[in-house]
Design an enzyme around this catalytic site. Structure first.
Site, PDB file in Angstrom:
ATOM      1  N   THR A 106     -16.146   2.150   3.747  1.00 44.75           N
ATOM      2  CA  THR A 106     -14.700   2.306   3.965  1.00 44.75           C
ATOM      3  C   THR A 106     -14.339   3.778   3.835  1.00 44.75           C
ATOM      4  OG1 THR A 106     -14.201   2.098   1.617  1.00 44.75           O
ATOM      5  CG2 THR A 106     -14.202   0.050   2.895  1.00 44.75           C
ATOM      6  N   SER A 121     -19.205   0.317 -10.825  1.00 45.35           N
ATOM      7  CA  SER A 121     -19.006   1.455 -11.747  1.00 45.35           C
ATOM      8  C   SER A 121     -18.457   1.014 -13.097  1.00 45.35           C
ATOM      9  CB  SER A 121     -18.039   2.478 -11.146  1.00 45.35           C
ATOM     10  OG  SER A 121     -18.537   2.989  -9.953  1.00 45.35           O
ATOM     11  N   ASP A 165       3.881   2.523  -4.137  1.00 39.29           N
ATOM     12  CA  ASP A 165       2.964   3.374  -4.897  1.00 39.29           C
ATOM     13  C   ASP A 165       2.629   2.646  -6.191  1.00 39.29           C
ATOM     14  OD1 ASP A 165       1.618   5.211  -6.432  1.00 39.29           O
ATOM     15  OD2 ASP A 165       2.958   6.881  -5.927  1.00 39.29           O
ATOM     16  N   ASP A 178       0.864  -1.184   0.000  1.00 37.58           N
ATOM     17  CA  ASP A 178       0.000   0.000   0.000  1.00 37.58           C
ATOM     18  C   ASP A 178       0.903   1.237   0.000  1.00 37.58           C
ATOM     19  OD1 ASP A 178      -3.267   0.304   0.964  1.00 37.58           O
ATOM     20  OD2 ASP A 178      -2.025   2.128   0.962  1.00 37.58           O
ATOM     21  N   TYR A 190     -12.662   7.203 -12.928  1.00 35.18           N
ATOM     22  CA  TYR A 190     -12.744   6.001 -12.074  1.00 35.18           C
ATOM     23  C   TYR A 190     -13.524   4.882 -12.765  1.00 35.18           C
ATOM     24  CZ  TYR A 190     -13.974   3.057  -8.034  1.00 35.18           C
ATOM     25  OH  TYR A 190     -14.157   1.997  -7.173  1.00 35.18           O
ATOM     26  N   SER A 217     -15.456  -2.804  -9.742  1.00 37.85           N
ATOM     27  CA  SER A 217     -16.528  -2.027  -9.112  1.00 37.85           C
ATOM     28  C   SER A 217     -17.778  -2.120  -9.978  1.00 37.85           C
ATOM     29  CB  SER A 217     -16.112  -0.551  -9.015  1.00 37.85           C
ATOM     30  OG  SER A 217     -17.223   0.268  -8.709  1.00 37.85           O
TER      31      SER A 217
HETATM   32  N1  LIG Z   1     -15.733   1.697  -1.053  1.00 41.44           N
HETATM   33  C1  LIG Z   1     -16.585   1.437  -2.046  1.00 41.44           C
HETATM   34  O1  LIG Z   1     -17.782   1.811  -2.012  1.00 41.44           O
HETATM   35  C2  LIG Z   1     -16.128   0.615  -3.233  1.00 41.44           C
HETATM   36  C3  LIG Z   1     -17.089   0.215  -4.166  1.00 41.44           C
HETATM   37  C4  LIG Z   1     -16.693  -0.553  -5.242  1.00 41.44           C
HETATM   38  C5  LIG Z   1     -15.359  -0.896  -5.396  1.00 41.44           C
HETATM   39  N2  LIG Z   1     -14.458  -0.481  -4.471  1.00 41.44           N
HETATM   40  C6  LIG Z   1     -13.057  -0.876  -4.677  1.00 41.44           C
HETATM   41  O2  LIG Z   1     -12.638  -1.623  -3.549  1.00 41.44           O
HETATM   42  C7  LIG Z   1     -11.209  -1.507  -3.431  1.00 41.44           C
HETATM   43  C8  LIG Z   1     -10.854  -1.221  -1.982  1.00 41.44           C
HETATM   44  O3  LIG Z   1     -11.288   0.075  -1.632  1.00 41.44           O
HETATM   45  P1  LIG Z   1     -11.823   0.414  -0.163  1.00 41.44           P
HETATM   46  O4  LIG Z   1     -13.272   0.675  -0.282  1.00 41.44           O
HETATM   47  O5  LIG Z   1     -11.330  -0.595   0.803  1.00 41.44           O
HETATM   48  O6  LIG Z   1     -11.158   1.844   0.067  1.00 41.44           O
HETATM   49  P2  LIG Z   1     -10.000   2.312   1.055  1.00 41.44           P
HETATM   50  O7  LIG Z   1      -9.808   3.756   0.751  1.00 41.44           O
HETATM   51  O8  LIG Z   1     -10.316   1.920   2.450  1.00 41.44           O
HETATM   52  O9  LIG Z   1      -8.745   1.468   0.558  1.00 41.44           O
HETATM   53  C9  LIG Z   1      -8.076   1.754  -0.649  1.00 41.44           C
HETATM   54  C10 LIG Z   1      -6.590   1.512  -0.405  1.00 41.44           C
HETATM   55  O10 LIG Z   1      -5.892   1.733  -1.630  1.00 41.44           O
HETATM   56  C11 LIG Z   1      -4.689   2.397  -1.281  1.00 41.44           C
HETATM   57  N3  LIG Z   1      -4.126   3.154  -2.391  1.00 41.44           N
HETATM   58  C12 LIG Z   1      -4.619   4.273  -2.976  1.00 41.44           C
HETATM   59  N4  LIG Z   1      -3.735   4.739  -3.865  1.00 41.44           N
HETATM   60  C13 LIG Z   1      -2.668   3.905  -3.851  1.00 41.44           C
HETATM   61  C14 LIG Z   1      -1.419   3.864  -4.539  1.00 41.44           C
HETATM   62  N5  LIG Z   1      -1.071   4.836  -5.403  1.00 41.44           N
HETATM   63  N6  LIG Z   1      -0.564   2.857  -4.290  1.00 41.44           N
HETATM   64  C15 LIG Z   1      -0.880   1.908  -3.361  1.00 41.44           C
HETATM   65  N7  LIG Z   1      -2.026   1.900  -2.671  1.00 41.44           N
HETATM   66  C16 LIG Z   1      -2.912   2.880  -2.909  1.00 41.44           C
HETATM   67  C17 LIG Z   1      -5.087   3.344  -0.159  1.00 41.44           C
HETATM   68  O11 LIG Z   1      -3.952   3.810   0.568  1.00 41.44           O
HETATM   69  C18 LIG Z   1      -6.014   2.463   0.661  1.00 41.44           C
HETATM   70  O12 LIG Z   1      -5.328   1.749   1.661  1.00 41.44           O
HETATM   71  C19 LIG Z   1     -10.789  -0.422  -4.428  1.00 41.44           C
HETATM   72  O13 LIG Z   1     -10.261  -1.025  -5.588  1.00 41.44           O
HETATM   73  C20 LIG Z   1     -12.087   0.272  -4.753  1.00 41.44           C
HETATM   74  O14 LIG Z   1     -12.059   0.907  -6.016  1.00 41.44           O
HETATM   75  C21 LIG Z   1     -14.804   0.254  -3.399  1.00 41.44           C
END
Ligand SMILES: NC(=O)c1ccc[n+]([C@@H]2O[C@H](COP(=O)([O-])OP(=O)(O)OC[C@H]3O[C@@H](n4cnc5c(N)ncnc54)[C@H](O)[C@@H]3O)[C@@H](O)[C@H]2O)c1
Length: 252
Positions: free
Chosen positions: A191, A145, A65, A39, A156, A143
């Site tokens: 989240t 989306s 990253d 992460d 996105y 997603s």
């Molecule tokens: N939260 C929602 O409603 C939702 C819905 C559909 C899909 N998702 C997908 O689920 C997955 C997890 O998201 P989440 O909801 O747990 O959100 P979250 O924000 O809790 O976790 C996302 C993580 O990705 C990391 N991240 C962001 N940019 C980064 C980079 N450049 N390099 C490394 N790590 C990076 C962040 O630091 C974070 O720890 C994502 O792929 C998101 O698109 C989320």
């Protein structure tokens, strides 16, 4: 002690500092997997790692990253160096923000697509030789989306649609090898991603209301068993799929 589903298996989990990635790391650790946690948020990653160790699990934290392709390519070799093999890659990390289409700069576009599509591709590319050797698997987190035109999320939503097709294209290219490559498409998850997102001025809420989950949002823990199922032997018949887990958002 009874056998666990991922005993003697090694998994990379990206996005492990928070939300679904963190919950996925805990679920794999509870099932015996050894973990490479990646992460960009080094402090969050350490907190996840500390909890995994407390659970009696084995893990290393790799601050990464994912918009940096070279850093992505370093993860699989690191897993093999640390644990001798690689069985599973879970691309969970994601970058998300709302923007008017007119406000999206090339930098914002590249960041979103870099983390959500390019990063996962280069993590998988360097992992493939090891995964093939171990008849391993990939699970990408897309997603809902990906399947809907989504106002204010041009960057996105298009990145997640690309991730779904990346999953299917790689699944076809490697259909004659033992590796399995799949994705899941969640709807809303409770989240930091959804709770901490700022809404730009001037948004027309009548355009975004239709995406709000009528059946509510999932907790990260609601989705981890689906990820583990796809990653392990229970998912052996599933290859090139994107499983919706969106509480009906894309049903109609
Ligand atoms: N939260 C929602 O409603 C939702 C819905 C559909 C899909 N998702 C997908 O689920 C997955 C997890 O998201 P989440 O909801 O747990 O959100 P979250 O924000 O809790 O976790 C996302 C993580 O990705 C990391 N991240 C962001 N940019 C980064 C980079 N450049 N390099 C490394 N790590 C990076 C962040 O630091 C974070 O720890 C994502 O792929 C998101 O698109 C989320």
């Amino acid at each position: 002690m009874s056998a666990k589903e991922f005993d003697n298996k090694v998994a990379i989990v990206t996005g492990a500092a928070s939300g679904l990635g963190r919950a996925t790391a805990f679920a794999f650790a509870a099932e015996g997997a050894q973990l490479v946690l990646a992460d960009v948020d080094a402090a969050g990653l350490e907190a996840t790692n500390a909890k995994v160790q407390e659970m009696g699990g084995k893990a290393i934290a790799m601050p990464t990253d994912l918009s940096d392709a070279a850093a992505c390519s370093a993860l699989a070799p690191k897993a093999v160096e640390a644990f001798g093999q690689l069985d599973v890659v879970c691309n969970v990390a994601g970058a998300f923000r709302f923007d008017h289409a007119t406000a999206i700069t090339p930098e914002i576009w590249d960041r979103i697509h870099g983390v959500n599509v390019r990063g996962p591709f280069f993590v998988i590319q360097s992992a493939l030789p090891y995964l093939i050797e171990r008849a391993g698997s990939v699970v990408n987190v897309a997603s809902a989306s990906a399947f809907l035109g989504h106002a204010y999320l041009t960057h996105y939503a298009s990145s997640k649609a690309a991730l779904v097709n990346l999953t299917k294209s790689l699944a076809m290219e490697y259909i004659q090898s033992p590796v399995r490559i799949n994705a899941i498409a969640p709807g809303g998850i409770n989240t930091a991603m959804t709770m901490g997102t700022s809404i730009p001025e001037g948004i027309d809420f009548s355009l975004v209301g239709r995406y709000s989950p009528l059946r509510g949002s999932s907790e990260p823990e609601d989705l981890t068993d689906l990820i583990l199922m796809l990653a392990g032997p229970r998912g052996k018949s599933i290859h090139g799929a994107c499983l919706n887990a969106d509480r009906g958002i894309t049903a109609g």
